[in-house]
Every structure is written in C-alpha cells, then in structure tokens.
Design a protein around this motif. Sequence first.
Motif, PDB file in Angstrom:
ATOM      1  N   ILE A 386      30.180 -62.742-151.733  1.00 31.61           N
ATOM      2  CA  ILE A 386      29.634 -64.042-151.763  1.00 31.61           C
ATOM      3  C   ILE A 386      30.627 -65.275-151.779  1.00 31.61           C
ATOM      4  CG2 ILE A 386      29.834 -64.290-154.382  1.00 31.61           C
ATOM      5  CD1 ILE A 386      27.040 -65.689-154.324  1.00 31.61           C
ATOM      6  N   LEU A 387      32.016 -64.874-152.227  1.00 32.44           N
ATOM      7  CA  LEU A 387      33.095 -65.852-152.251  1.00 32.44           C
ATOM      8  C   LEU A 387      33.761 -66.107-150.859  1.00 32.44           C
ATOM      9  CD1 LEU A 387      34.702 -64.905-155.524  1.00 32.44           C
ATOM     10  CD2 LEU A 387      33.200 -66.914-155.086  1.00 32.44           C
ATOM     11  N   TYR A 389      32.321 -67.036-148.244  1.00 27.48           N
ATOM     12  CA  TYR A 389      31.521 -67.948-147.362  1.00 27.48           C
ATOM     13  C   TYR A 389      31.658 -69.265-148.061  1.00 27.48           C
ATOM     14  CZ  TYR A 389      30.002 -63.959-144.782  1.00 27.48           C
ATOM     15  OH  TYR A 389      30.151 -62.737-144.153  1.00 27.48           O
ATOM     16  N   GLN A 393      26.413 -71.386-147.420  1.00 29.60           N
ATOM     17  CA  GLN A 393      26.190 -69.833-147.513  1.00 29.60           C
ATOM     18  C   GLN A 393      25.822 -69.568-149.058  1.00 29.60           C
ATOM     19  OE1 GLN A 393      28.008 -71.142-145.094  1.00 29.60           O
ATOM     20  NE2 GLN A 393      27.871 -69.681-143.235  1.00 29.60           N
ATOM     21  N   ARG A 394      26.882 -69.987-149.656  1.00 30.69           N
ATOM     22  CA  ARG A 394      27.151 -69.437-151.133  1.00 30.69           C
ATOM     23  C   ARG A 394      25.987 -69.943-152.041  1.00 30.69           C
ATOM     24  NH1 ARG A 394      32.363 -71.214-151.406  1.00 30.69           N
ATOM     25  NH2 ARG A 394      31.849 -72.719-153.123  1.00 30.69           N
ATOM     26  N   THR A 395      25.462 -71.284-151.604  1.00 36.84           N
ATOM     27  CA  THR A 395      24.572 -71.849-152.440  1.00 36.84           C
ATOM     28  C   THR A 395      23.219 -71.197-152.269  1.00 36.84           C
ATOM     29  OG1 THR A 395      25.295 -74.077-152.206  1.00 36.84           O
ATOM     30  CG2 THR A 395      22.898 -74.060-152.528  1.00 36.84           C
ATOM     31  N   TYR A 398      23.004 -67.982-154.331  1.00 32.25           N
ATOM     32  CA  TYR A 398      22.967 -68.337-155.764  1.00 32.25           C
ATOM     33  C   TYR A 398      21.582 -68.552-155.744  1.00 32.25           C
ATOM     34  CZ  TYR A 398      28.223 -69.322-155.940  1.00 32.25           C
ATOM     35  OH  TYR A 398      29.387 -69.630-155.698  1.00 32.25           O
TER      36      TYR A 398
END
Length: 943
Positions: A386-387, A389, A393-395, A398
């Motif tokens: 996850i970290l 991007y 993308q992370r949102t 999440y």
Amino acid sequence: MKGTRTWWRSHQQEVAAGLISGLVSLVVYVWSAAPNVTLLDSGEFLVAAQHFGVPHPTGYPLWTLLSWLFQLLPLGNAAWEINVFSGICTALAVAVCAGVLTNLLRWFLEGSLRGLMIWTPPILGIAFSLMFAFSVSVWSQAVIAEVYGLHALVIGLYLAVLYGWVRNPSRDRLMLFAFFLLALAFSNHHLTLTLTPLPFLLILLLRRRALPDWIFAGVLTLLLGYLGFAILSEDPQILKTAIRLFYVVMAAGVVFVWIRKMRIRWKLVAFLPIAVGAGLLPYAYMPIASSTNPPMNWAYAREQKGFFFSVNRSQYSGSLSDQSIKVLGRLMGTKGSESTNEPFKRQGRSGKLEAAQVWVGFFWQQLSRAFTPFALIGYFASILFILRYPLPQRTWIYCLHFAFVLAAFLQPALDGALIDKAGWWLQMPFHTYTNFIFALLSGLGTGLLISFLASRRAAWFWLAPLMLVLPVLTFRNSEAESSQRNRWFGWMFGYDMLKDLPKGSVVIGGSDPGRFVPTYMILGESGQPAAHKRDPNFDRRDLYIITQNALGEEFYMKYIRDHYGPERPAPKNAFEKWLGRANAYPEKPLVLPSEEEVKAIFEKLLSPDAASGTVVEEDPTIRIFSAVLKWIWENNREEHDFFIEESFQIPWSYDYALPHGLTYKLSKTKVESLTPEIVAEDFAFWADYKKKLLSDPAYLKDFDAQRSFSKLRSTMGNIYNHRNMLPEAERVYLEALELWPANPEVLNAYSEILWNRGDFDGVRKMLEIAYDWDPNNTGLIMLYGLSEQRRESQTEIASLHATLKTNAADAEAFTKLLKLYAGWGETNKAGDLLQSNIHRFTNSPSTLKAIASYAESTQMKSEFVEAAGYLSEASPKDPISHYILARALLAAGSTNEAFTAASNSVSLGGRSIRSLLASDPAFANAIKSAPFDSLVKPTVPTP
C-alpha cells in the motif's frame, strides 16, 4: 461518436473481462436456477413479485418492483422467471466486479504493463470476479427468489462510481450519483447503512477543503430525512429528537454560513437531498401496491402506521427507530434508560469481544473456502504494497479495506451473528456485497504481487493465467450447497401438503416454509398456465392460507380481513382488475375477529386471573397467537376443515389433532384417543416419504430441505408426546433426526424422554451424531453438558429417594428432591412427589412454602390451595401465610374465601400487606371492585 470510439479503445479490456465473467456466471446461474419455489422466504417473495405485492419488512420495493416487471415477460413459469431475474442481477454484479478490478489493476500497474503483463488485469479480473460469482454467499442467492443479487449489483455500481470519483475527484456529479445509488440500495436492503461513511472518507482524504460543504449538505439531508421519518413514526420520542436536531442543525448552519461568509456551494446543498430523495423513490411503490389488496400485503403499508412499521423494521430487534434513538437520541439528550433487549446487553464487554473474535476466525474460514486459500494471500498483499503508491491509489485501498471491515466484521458483530449452521445460513446471504469487496482487494493484491515478482523474473507472469483455475475450485466447493438445479423440494413441500385437502380448507402455516410455500402454491402456482406447471391440473385457489405467527397482530389482521373477510374490498379500477384482484381469493368469506374482538381476546388472555392451559407458555405473544387461532377455528370449524403446519407448539390443538400427511388436521370435536389404525397410517405415510427424500442425493446436500421436512415430521412427535404415547413419540423423533440430525426441537424433546427413563448413553450418542453434523453449534455443547449434569444428579436423586423411603417425613430430603425435579423441568415427577407427600409436612411451614411456590408456578391449583391451607394452620399468626392462602384461593376461583384470607393477612400485617396487595398482579383485577378494594385503602380513624 469519436469520444465513444476513444472510450471503447481505452476500455476494451474492462468490457471484455466484464462480458466474459458476466456471461459465464449467467450461464451457470440459469443452468442451476431453482425450477420453482424454494423453501424459507422464497414463496413470500414470489407472490409479492408475481402479484404486485409487499413482502416482509423492509418491503424491498426496488427488488419487488423490478422483479414484477421482469416476470411480465413470457418466459415460462413465474417462479422460474423470478429465480432467473436474481441470476441476471447477480451476473451483472459479477460483470461490474470484473470491469472495476481490471481497470483498478491497469491503474496500479500502468508503469509495468509491457509484453505479456498487459494481459494481467483482464485475466485477474475474470478469475477473481468468477470466484466472487461462485462463492456460496453469492451463487446460492443468484438461483432463488431473493433480494441479495440485486443488492450486490447496486452496491457494486455504488463502489464503481466511488472508484470513478477517486480517479477524478473534481467531478461532484459522480459523487452525487454515488449518493443516489446509496439511497437506491437502501430501498432494496438496509444493509446499505453499513457503507454510508465511504463517500465522506474519500472526500476527507482527497478533497479536504470541500469536506465542510459536503458535511453541511449531508447533515441537512439527514435532517430532512429524519424529520420525514419522525413525522411518519408519530412517536413522541423520535419527534422530540427530530425537533432538537432541527434546532441544533439550524444553529450550526447559521454559524457555518457566517464563518464561510456565505461562500458555500449552494448547488451541492440543493442537489444532495434531491439525489438521495430520488434514490428512495421506490418506497412509493409500497403504499400503492398495498392499496390494491395484493395476495402478499405485509404490514398493510397502505396506511401510514403500516408503512412506517415496514420501513422501520418494527417487528425486528435493532429497528431504525431504536438505532436512531441510540445515536441521535444520545446526542440530543432524548435517549431514555437502556433497553434490556439491546444487542449484547447481557453479554457485557468481554462477551462482545469474545463473540467478535469467534466470528472473525469463522468468517476467514468461510472466505478461504469461498475464494480458496490462495486468494487470502492476495488480500494481505494489498496491504503489504500500500505504501508504494501515491495518495489516490492508497486512498482507494483504504476505502476498500474500511468497507470490508464494516461489512465483514462490524455488521455481523452488531447483528449478533452465530456460527452454527443455522446461524451462518441466516447471515451468509448478507455477504454478497462483502465478497464483492473482498474480490476487488484480493484481485488487486494478487496483481501487485505478480507484478513485483515479474519485475525480477518475467516467468512469474504465468501465475496470472494459473489464477483461472481458482474459480473452478470455488465452483466445486460451492456447487452442492448453492445449485438448485432439478431441486423440487419447495414445490414438493407445498404440493404434497395441499393437493388432497378438501375444498374450502383453511391451512395454518407456522414455520417460514410452512406459511410461505403454501402461500405461493395457492396464490402463485395455481394461477399459472397449465403448460407452465409441473402438474397441469394443480389449482388450489379454493384454499385459505393463514399465518400462525402473526394472528392478532394489527396489520396482519387487516391484511387477512381484506382477503377472506366479508368486507373484502372490490377492485377499484382497471389496474386492479388487470392484476386479478377480483378472483384472487375464495368467494366464501371466513368469520374473522374484529379489532374489538381481538382486543377482548388479548385482555382476557393477559389478565392475571386468566384461565390457564395444560402447558404454560412463557412468551405472552405466543399465547396470543394461539388464542386468536382458537377463536378463528371455533367460529369456522363447522363449515371449514383446518390443517396445521406449526411453528411453535399449540397445546390446545393437540386434543383435536389427527395426523394428515405432512400436516395435522383439527377434528371438529375432541379426539379421545388415536386408534392403532390412525397411528399405522401416519407411520406408513412417513416411511414412504422419508424413503423418497433420503434416496435423493440432492436432499443430503440441501440444508433448507433437511430442516424443513424434519420440522414437519417432528410435529407429530409433539402430539404423541402430549398424549403420553411415548413409544410413538420416540419413533417419530428418531425419524425426524434421520431427516436432519441436528433438529434442536427434536433433540430437546427426545432428550427429555431419554432422561426420564435414565438412558443418558442414548442422549450422548444422539448429541455426538448431531455435533458431527454441526460442530459449531454451541447449543449442542450446552445440551451435552446439561445431560452430563443430569446424569450426575441421578445419584443424588436416588439417595434422596432412599432417605424418604426410610423416613417419609424428612422435610430436608423432600425439599431437595422437589427442587431437583423442578430445576430439571421434570414436572410430572415433581407433581407426583408433591401430591403424595403434602400431608406429611403439615407442621413444617418452610416446606409448605416451598410446596406452595412450586404448585403456583406450575399451576397445580388444588395442590396450591392444599399446601397454603396447611401453611395458614401451621402459622396462624404469620400474615404471609394467610396472604399465600389468599393467592391460592383466588387462583382457584374461590373469590369469597380469598377475600377472607386476605382480610386475615391485612389484620395481622397492616400497612405492609396493604402495599403488597396493591402491587401484586395476582390481585390487580380483584382490588378494582368491592370487597377487595377496601383492603388496600388506609384505615381512617373515627373522630
């Protein structure tokens, strides 16, 4: 046109993945669709959809309206058509899942999609969407008349629109459309509430400056919705909460406008309520449909109270009004004292945590089974990468994980989900949309993992096409539980129950299949064209169907009066005539109780001095249902035969009961005994029927069929048990356990028979078989532990009997033995012990009090009076002794003698006894009239 071609070129993979996945799943769903009605709620939904009606709360108006429109197509039998409609909705959800996942992977992997890797997104989109399609939660609902396939589709579209907004956060119209879809999904199922926070989370993370405007618009929308909800409810507490909320929001709004110096996006504030209101418009279907007197007219939504009852889910725990008072009421200061019925109220925090932990472990097992363990690796990989991007993308990751936790764990925890087979089968359909979210996360994580490995060695790409094997494994794991191909158990249930009943018979349905399947067979299947029916000659529109579990309930009584009462409304217009309302019900009306007569039944039944039956039901609601049914039977039995498929036991009916195939018939007069010929006919019928069921391999795979037919058979065991025909009852219970080894009603009843004759090994063996069949059933573990405790108590019981044999007047031994029998519910043994020993303890007040207490609790009136009489003689100066005697005499109907005893008690006890009389429900009616009223009035000294 140019823009369309450009869009097509840039989204060919998404469209191809969606078409392939959707078509494959649709073929499977149509191939495995139920050929007719199935068990549980299917019959109810079919009748509602077929006849423009209203099913059980929350009414599911979106599904009902769309399925009604779909079944108008000339495709064949209406039940099969509506089952296929579920498959079409679910296949579209699968297509949406494949398209979104393909685009999602292209977005995340756009820098590494070279060579063969360009095929990774559509391959994984197809693989994981098909695993979603063939998971039990999804497939099992795609082949029957249920709302969850449509729910997965609308929620899938909602997530797809949110995803589109994440890709372009400046497009407010997309977010408004997402809110529209959220409201539309709410008009199909209230599970939608679980995913309400997602838009605000996305706005917070990607457009923080716009968040105040969205919150302001959202709060105003909530206010408008809650004001309408409060007005519908007519509940003072909800109205008070809504008014306070109005003042708070208005005050906060003024402050907000002042702080922002009027620089507010007023179009957003105006359009959000419109979007949400438009999504809720399907609810307008319910009062319209209800006003046409449809065959399925739950909650009588034509009236405001009935409409609110349905939308609010008032008949279930955790209704919208309860939830709103719990949340908004607490904030507005209108929340009263805590309800003892709140979820987990009795468990405490440790109980909640433990239940949640059990569910989490259990649900991961179900996901592993549905998607295979390989898919779990992909899920956790979506967290691992996850970290790497950027924020958009992370949102989205999440958002998906947050949605998954809400749907998979929080909602079931609040719902008190159980992990035994019945509990999981109840909870399992809710997770169609949970599996949609999981497929996106697992597919994304798998794609990221393959890309990471392929960047080091290109050959790792071939893991992607290998993923196409996983849907095959999922298919094999799920087919037995999910497919309804050539399964006619629902149709058999109704057809074999109704086909030979005399014309004009009244069918009383109790369990879900017992009321809903006959409802469909009478009001749905019967009216189908002969070419579309399995039996072209089946037409039982001459029968009446009544639900046992709703008799006496206000809206249901209006519903059946409109169907079967003499005041049945005539069709008002051409539309109602076209719907067939003029000839939907039998011509001859039934005699049904008016509202005043139902109220009189309630008052008589719930009064403290109400006459009691041979069995004490703890739930007053069940007693009410039973009493109203008895009224209907007594007023119609001369002209109509009655046949019962029961849910809860109806003890009064057992004295009139005669076995009749799958049901039992009520004789017009009491049946003194069941002759050997009647019993032999019953067992012969079930021997053949049991053989037919157990010889069908599909039956052993069909949980609903097993529990439904086992329930049918167990009812006759209850009747034999009631008549003390224990060998016959035991034989029936064993047959019922053959049909379903974990039938809880049978396990409890048959255990009692085995305990009473000391066969604890038989109980252990029976429970071990049931536990092998349902290893997560904590009720079986508790019953097993109880049986072992009873085994151990037999030693003490034998010792106490030996003591009494030596010294029959041993008060301590007698009291202990009475408490042991009472504690184990062995009322017959306790009653025999009590009746033969009261006279031995005339000089022991403490023992007589114990005897009187037990006799009163079991409604042994003569023994209660006898023990209380001895007690008053043994303790003539004790006011409580005379008070107990007064209760006993009043219960026995000896009002004058009860007044004398009560007077003696007041003379001896004074003010404290007056207060006790005034607050005792047993005297509630008596003290309303002379001479009892004088006993609670304080004595006024003469001047």
